[in-house]
Design a protein around this motif. Structure first.
Motif, PDB file in Angstrom:
ATOM      1  N   TYR B  35      17.373  21.723 -24.710  1.00  0.00           N
ATOM      2  CA  TYR B  35      18.515  20.857 -24.440  1.00  0.00           C
ATOM      3  C   TYR B  35      18.147  19.752 -23.452  1.00  0.00           C
ATOM      4  O   TYR B  35      17.467  20.017 -22.477  1.00  0.00           O
ATOM      5  CB  TYR B  35      19.663  21.708 -23.867  1.00  0.00           C
ATOM      6  CG  TYR B  35      20.912  20.942 -23.536  1.00  0.00           C
ATOM      7  CD1 TYR B  35      21.815  20.579 -24.527  1.00  0.00           C
ATOM      8  CD2 TYR B  35      21.191  20.580 -22.212  1.00  0.00           C
ATOM      9  CE1 TYR B  35      22.965  19.873 -24.209  1.00  0.00           C
ATOM     10  CE2 TYR B  35      22.332  19.878 -21.895  1.00  0.00           C
ATOM     11  CZ  TYR B  35      23.214  19.526 -22.894  1.00  0.00           C
ATOM     12  OH  TYR B  35      24.346  18.824 -22.589  1.00  0.00           O
ATOM     13  N   PRO B  36      18.559  18.502 -23.672  1.00  0.00           N
ATOM     14  CA  PRO B  36      19.483  18.048 -24.704  1.00  0.00           C
ATOM     15  C   PRO B  36      18.800  17.594 -25.995  1.00  0.00           C
ATOM     16  O   PRO B  36      19.503  17.128 -26.894  1.00  0.00           O
ATOM     17  CB  PRO B  36      20.170  16.856 -24.030  1.00  0.00           C
ATOM     18  CG  PRO B  36      19.120  16.286 -23.133  1.00  0.00           C
ATOM     19  CD  PRO B  36      18.309  17.459 -22.663  1.00  0.00           C
ATOM     20  N   PHE B  39      20.241  17.971 -29.661  1.00  0.00           N
ATOM     21  CA  PHE B  39      21.686  18.214 -29.621  1.00  0.00           C
ATOM     22  C   PHE B  39      22.421  16.902 -29.370  1.00  0.00           C
ATOM     23  O   PHE B  39      21.925  16.023 -28.650  1.00  0.00           O
ATOM     24  CB  PHE B  39      22.031  19.196 -28.494  1.00  0.00           C
ATOM     25  CG  PHE B  39      21.529  20.586 -28.741  1.00  0.00           C
ATOM     26  CD1 PHE B  39      22.263  21.485 -29.508  1.00  0.00           C
ATOM     27  CD2 PHE B  39      20.307  20.998 -28.216  1.00  0.00           C
ATOM     28  CE1 PHE B  39      21.792  22.764 -29.750  1.00  0.00           C
ATOM     29  CE2 PHE B  39      19.829  22.280 -28.448  1.00  0.00           C
ATOM     30  CZ  PHE B  39      20.570  23.162 -29.220  1.00  0.00           C
ATOM     31  N   GLN B  40      23.598  16.806 -29.960  1.00  0.00           N
ATOM     32  CA  GLN B  40      24.500  15.710 -29.616  1.00  0.00           C
ATOM     33  C   GLN B  40      25.731  16.318 -28.968  1.00  0.00           C
ATOM     34  O   GLN B  40      26.291  17.308 -29.481  1.00  0.00           O
ATOM     35  CB  GLN B  40      24.912  14.946 -30.876  1.00  0.00           C
ATOM     36  CG  GLN B  40      23.779  14.117 -31.466  1.00  0.00           C
ATOM     37  CD  GLN B  40      24.281  13.152 -32.520  1.00  0.00           C
ATOM     38  OE1 GLN B  40      25.264  13.423 -33.210  1.00  0.00           O
ATOM     39  NE2 GLN B  40      23.610  12.018 -32.658  1.00  0.00           N
ATOM     40  N   LEU B  82      11.337  16.341 -22.208  1.00  0.00           N
ATOM     41  CA  LEU B  82      11.234  15.206 -23.133  1.00  0.00           C
ATOM     42  C   LEU B  82      10.036  14.339 -22.754  1.00  0.00           C
ATOM     43  O   LEU B  82       9.737  14.166 -21.565  1.00  0.00           O
ATOM     44  CB  LEU B  82      12.512  14.367 -23.049  1.00  0.00           C
ATOM     45  CG  LEU B  82      13.764  15.016 -23.651  1.00  0.00           C
ATOM     46  CD1 LEU B  82      15.011  14.290 -23.199  1.00  0.00           C
ATOM     47  CD2 LEU B  82      13.669  15.007 -25.161  1.00  0.00           C
ATOM     48  N   ILE B  85      10.208  11.759 -19.964  1.00  0.00           N
ATOM     49  CA  ILE B  85      10.455  12.164 -18.577  1.00  0.00           C
ATOM     50  C   ILE B  85       9.142  12.489 -17.881  1.00  0.00           C
ATOM     51  O   ILE B  85       8.342  13.285 -18.389  1.00  0.00           O
ATOM     52  CB  ILE B  85      11.366  13.424 -18.547  1.00  0.00           C
ATOM     53  CG1 ILE B  85      12.664  13.185 -19.315  1.00  0.00           C
ATOM     54  CG2 ILE B  85      11.640  13.859 -17.113  1.00  0.00           C
ATOM     55  CD1 ILE B  85      13.610  12.219 -18.682  1.00  0.00           C
ATOM     56  N   MET B  93      16.003  16.218 -13.666  1.00  0.00           N
ATOM     57  CA  MET B  93      16.671  16.098 -14.964  1.00  0.00           C
ATOM     58  C   MET B  93      17.268  17.444 -15.391  1.00  0.00           C
ATOM     59  O   MET B  93      18.380  17.492 -15.917  1.00  0.00           O
ATOM     60  CB  MET B  93      15.697  15.593 -16.029  1.00  0.00           C
ATOM     61  CG  MET B  93      15.234  14.158 -15.823  1.00  0.00           C
ATOM     62  SD  MET B  93      16.573  12.962 -15.628  1.00  0.00           S
ATOM     63  CE  MET B  93      17.340  12.992 -17.239  1.00  0.00           C
ATOM     64  N   HIS B  95      18.367  19.679 -13.480  1.00  0.00           N
ATOM     65  CA  HIS B  95      19.558  19.844 -12.639  1.00  0.00           C
ATOM     66  C   HIS B  95      20.721  19.020 -13.211  1.00  0.00           C
ATOM     67  O   HIS B  95      21.866  19.491 -13.262  1.00  0.00           O
ATOM     68  CB  HIS B  95      19.209  19.408 -11.215  1.00  0.00           C
ATOM     69  CG  HIS B  95      20.292  19.658 -10.210  1.00  0.00           C
ATOM     70  ND1 HIS B  95      21.137  20.739 -10.264  1.00  0.00           N
ATOM     71  CD2 HIS B  95      20.672  18.950  -9.109  1.00  0.00           C
ATOM     72  CE1 HIS B  95      21.987  20.692  -9.259  1.00  0.00           C
ATOM     73  NE2 HIS B  95      21.732  19.609  -8.548  1.00  0.00           N
ATOM     74  N   GLU B  96      20.401  17.821 -13.650  1.00  0.00           N
ATOM     75  CA  GLU B  96      21.422  16.949 -14.238  1.00  0.00           C
ATOM     76  C   GLU B  96      21.982  17.585 -15.528  1.00  0.00           C
ATOM     77  O   GLU B  96      23.194  17.613 -15.743  1.00  0.00           O
ATOM     78  CB  GLU B  96      20.811  15.570 -14.520  1.00  0.00           C
ATOM     79  CG  GLU B  96      21.745  14.544 -15.132  1.00  0.00           C
ATOM     80  CD  GLU B  96      22.726  13.903 -14.155  1.00  0.00           C
ATOM     81  OE1 GLU B  96      22.650  14.196 -12.952  1.00  0.00           O
ATOM     82  OE2 GLU B  96      23.589  13.139 -14.618  1.00  0.00           O
ATOM     83  N   TYR B  97      21.087  18.111 -16.375  1.00  0.00           N
ATOM     84  CA  TYR B  97      21.538  18.744 -17.627  1.00  0.00           C
ATOM     85  C   TYR B  97      22.444  19.943 -17.318  1.00  0.00           C
ATOM     86  O   TYR B  97      23.510  20.098 -17.910  1.00  0.00           O
ATOM     87  CB  TYR B  97      20.350  19.268 -18.453  1.00  0.00           C
ATOM     88  CG  TYR B  97      19.304  18.256 -18.839  1.00  0.00           C
ATOM     89  CD1 TYR B  97      19.602  16.903 -18.955  1.00  0.00           C
ATOM     90  CD2 TYR B  97      17.997  18.655 -19.097  1.00  0.00           C
ATOM     91  CE1 TYR B  97      18.634  15.993 -19.308  1.00  0.00           C
ATOM     92  CE2 TYR B  97      17.017  17.754 -19.463  1.00  0.00           C
ATOM     93  CZ  TYR B  97      17.339  16.417 -19.563  1.00  0.00           C
ATOM     94  OH  TYR B  97      16.367  15.519 -19.913  1.00  0.00           O
ATOM     95  N   THR B  99      24.080  20.708 -14.621  1.00  0.00           N
ATOM     96  CA  THR B  99      25.338  20.375 -13.951  1.00  0.00           C
ATOM     97  C   THR B  99      26.355  19.844 -14.954  1.00  0.00           C
ATOM     98  O   THR B  99      27.534  20.208 -14.919  1.00  0.00           O
ATOM     99  CB  THR B  99      25.095  19.340 -12.832  1.00  0.00           C
ATOM    100  OG1 THR B  99      24.092  19.853 -11.952  1.00  0.00           O
ATOM    101  CG2 THR B  99      26.359  19.078 -12.034  1.00  0.00           C
ATOM    102  N   GLY B 100      25.897  18.996 -15.869  1.00  0.00           N
ATOM    103  CA  GLY B 100      26.804  18.484 -16.886  1.00  0.00           C
ATOM    104  C   GLY B 100      27.371  19.600 -17.751  1.00  0.00           C
ATOM    105  O   GLY B 100      28.570  19.630 -18.059  1.00  0.00           O
TER     106      GLY B 100
END
Lengths: 307, 326
Positions: B35-36, B39-40, B82, B85, B93, B95-97, B99-100
């Protein structure tokens, strides 16, 4: 004795200190009570919780002698002289001890943070939405997507409603970026190829408000629509178990109407003007001196009767 | 539809998927290892809450279809970064994934196993001890101090039967406080530590799954049975039962922390008292299920399908099966 946990230069601590001392209450300011030069001892078993702090040759200060605690620091250590791996471990241990100790105290604590707010003091705004909704506080729409066409459609929709652009905010950063022209939309699309982005409408003028105990204190006079939110603001503070919390509201003249756009669980006095600052200080002094009967000022989440 | 968020490289997530498959309970896997990528996601927050969808190359899941979520976040291992990155940016990143995703899961109206809120308590063991007492379980006599003299006094008051372990969520090996450690007590001045009276007896690991309780008795001579091999000792596990009052206290503790699924570490003393040491919000139950052969994953599958309401139509799949991941 009132204990103020914070940096010696912290203007908030200093204001509270002056206010308490003006009322002849003894006060001690200290950055972190569970590390040197404090000698910290806390015994806990099935029947009792008993702690004490000792400084130098002074007599011990027992937990039942504490009249109130103001928390402005989560027990951060001075990194000077530490190896990074040792610092990380000791920091985690210190914060764990301090969080639990604050919950063991029988006196008012402003604020007695839940573990989630202790360890994550600034969660992404979207994470507040379930509780804001439950409390009857309005928020603006938002979109999280890694689909470029969906993001563009959201932007077009906002433009049709009169918004001047779209705001992109990373989840893990406090920065916000206004996306308006094609180049910026192209940059956003590039970001979406590596991560979902969070988009929201831009907001106009904002107004700060805070809840101190049962008191709602506005920065400037609230409009009538904002003033109607006072019961909901009190409910929100009560739900999150904080007796001092600030919120930023986008005002009614913004497209979409009045809405909460930020929650600050560790508010600074500087977010407010002098009149509100004075009210906040007096409100907190009332709580710390036991003159405030706000339930969530002293017993927010955990039933402490068995502690 | 059940949504499983985790990595297939993680044995616990793999077991959950396998059990759901065995039971015939439909689920979708949001593979956090990738992920991501692939995935969409499109989640729109309206005044009533989030609406939208998640798609993979094989399926599309509307948020309104989700009836239960199992989430087990991954560490940096087991993730594919990815190509765009940089390695140095990868942790930020991730952490960002996470958290979202967390933001979405916290706002879904269905059962989520587990939401993050209660799990934060695991970062402070003495905080958990305060709640443990409140929920009717016993906590060992504990000292938290940065004062070497206080630690020594505690050691003497416990006749030298003392262990020490971390206060925080950082995993540490529970060890006896012995003469070697006593000579190093002066290091306490750098920061506090936790000491506890040593409780003899058997460890009992309890998994609460909704309103069900699975207890596993762990017999070992090691102070910390998780590291039994390091000490060259054996460990033996078997299913056991708890006194009803202890079962109820465990369920109360899990509910108090809003953890539909929890791992609770108990110890039964020789005189039959049950002491509680901690509650784990993301229990690695695979180890216990394998050794005690208790249907923990089956109960979890039922919980994810039915929520707390229960169902007369329970799956009867064989718990020894660990296959069927899709």
């Amino acid at each position: 004795m009132h204990l103020l946990l914070g940096d010696p230069q912290d203007s908030f601590c200093l204001s509270i200190r002056h206010a308490l001392e003006a009322l002849s209450y003894p006060v001690r300011m200290i950055a972190n009570p569970v590390v040197h030069p404090s000698r910290f001892e806390w015994r806990l078993n099935n029947d009792q919780s008993a702690s004490q702090l000792v400084w130098g040759d002074e007599p011990p200060l027992h937990d039942n002698e504490l009249a109130g605690v103001l928390v402005r620091s989560a027990g951060w250590l001075d990194p000077d002289g530490w190896r990074p791996e040792d610092l990380a471990y000791t920091q985690a241990e210190t914060q764990a001890a301090l969080l639990a100790w604050l919950w063991s105290l029988p006196c008012p604590v402003v604020n007695r943070y839940s573990p989630s707010l202790w360890y994550c003091p600034q969660p992404p705004f979207l994470s507040w939405r379930p509780m804001l909704r439950r409390c009857g506080l309005p928020t603006m729409e938002a979109l999280v997507t890694n689909v470029e066409t969906e993001a563009r459609a959201f932007g077009r929709e906002l433009a049709l409603t009169g918004f001047p652009g779209t705001v992109y905010s990373p989840f893990t950063d406090e920065l916000h970026y206004l996306v308006m022209d094609d180049k910026e939309w192209g940059g956003l699309a590039a970001l979406q190829r590596v991560a979902p982005v969070c988009l929201a409408p831009p907001h106009g003028e904002t107004q700060m408000v805070c809840v101190v105990g049962e008191q709602v204190i506005w920065e400037g006079a609230p409009c009538s629509e904002a003033a109607l939110l006072e019961p909901a603001l009190r409910r929100f503070a009560s739900e999150i178990g904080l007796c001092f919390v600030a919120l930023a509201l986008a005002l009614a003249q913004s497209p979409g109407g009045i809405a909460v756009i930020a929650v600050e669980t560790h508010p600074c006095l500087e977010l407010f003007g002098t009149v509100a600052q004075e009210q906040i200080v007096q409100g907190i002094v009332h709580i710390l001196t036991g003159q405030n009967d706000a339930r969530h000022g002293t017993q927010p989440v955990m039933d402490r009767s068995s502690l | 539809m059940i949504l499983v968020c985790g990595g297939l490289a993680d044995g616990v997530t793999e077991l959950v998927c396998a059990r759901l498959a065995d039971c015939g309970y439909p689920y979708r896997l949001l593979d956090l290892g990738n992920y991501p990528a692939g995935f969409q996601v499109n989640w729109r927050w309206l005044p009533s809450g989030p609406k939208g969808y998640i798609t993979s190359p094989q399926w599309k899941l509307d948020l309104e279809e989700i009836s239960g979520v199992y989430i087990r976040y991954l560490g940096p291992e087991g993730r594919v970064t990815l190509p765009e990155i940089k390695a140095s940016s990868a942790p930020a990143m991730y952490h960002e994934y996470d958290t979202g995703l967390m933001v979405l899961l916290e706002d879904l109206p269905c059962l989520v196993v587990n939401r993050l809120g209660g799990g934060w308590s695991n970062n402070s063991k003495p905080y958990q001890s305060l709640i443990v007492r409140q929920c009717g379980l016993m906590t060992p006599s504990t000292l938290v101090t940065n004062d070497p003299q206080a630690a020594y006094r505690f050691y003497e008051s416990c006749q030298g039967e003392v262990i020490y372990k971390s206060l925080s969520g950082i995993r540490s090996i529970v060890r006896r406080l012995g003469t070697d450690q006593l000579t190093r007590l002066s290091l306490l001045r750098h920061g506090p530590a936790q000491f506890q009276a040593f409780i003899p007896g058997d460890n009992v690991r309890v998994h609460t799954v909704g309103d069900q309780v699975f207890a596993t008795r762990v017999r070992s001579a090691a102070v910390d049975y998780r590291y039994v091999r390091k000490e060259g000792l054996d460990v033996n596990m078997e299913a056991t039962s708890l006194p009803p009052v202890v079962e109820q206290s465990c369920l109360r503790l899990a509910r108090h922390l809003d953890l539909p699924f929890a791992g609770i570490d108990l110890k039964e003393s020789p005189n039959g008292d049950y002491y509680c040491f901690e509650i784990n919000p993301s229990p690695g139950f695979l180890y216990y299920e394998k050794h005690s052969r208790q249907p923990i994953s089956l109960a979890l599958a039922d919980l994810l399908r039915d929520g707390f309401t229960g169902s007369v139509e329970r799956c009867t799949a064989d718990c020894s099966s660990e296959t069927g991941v899709r």
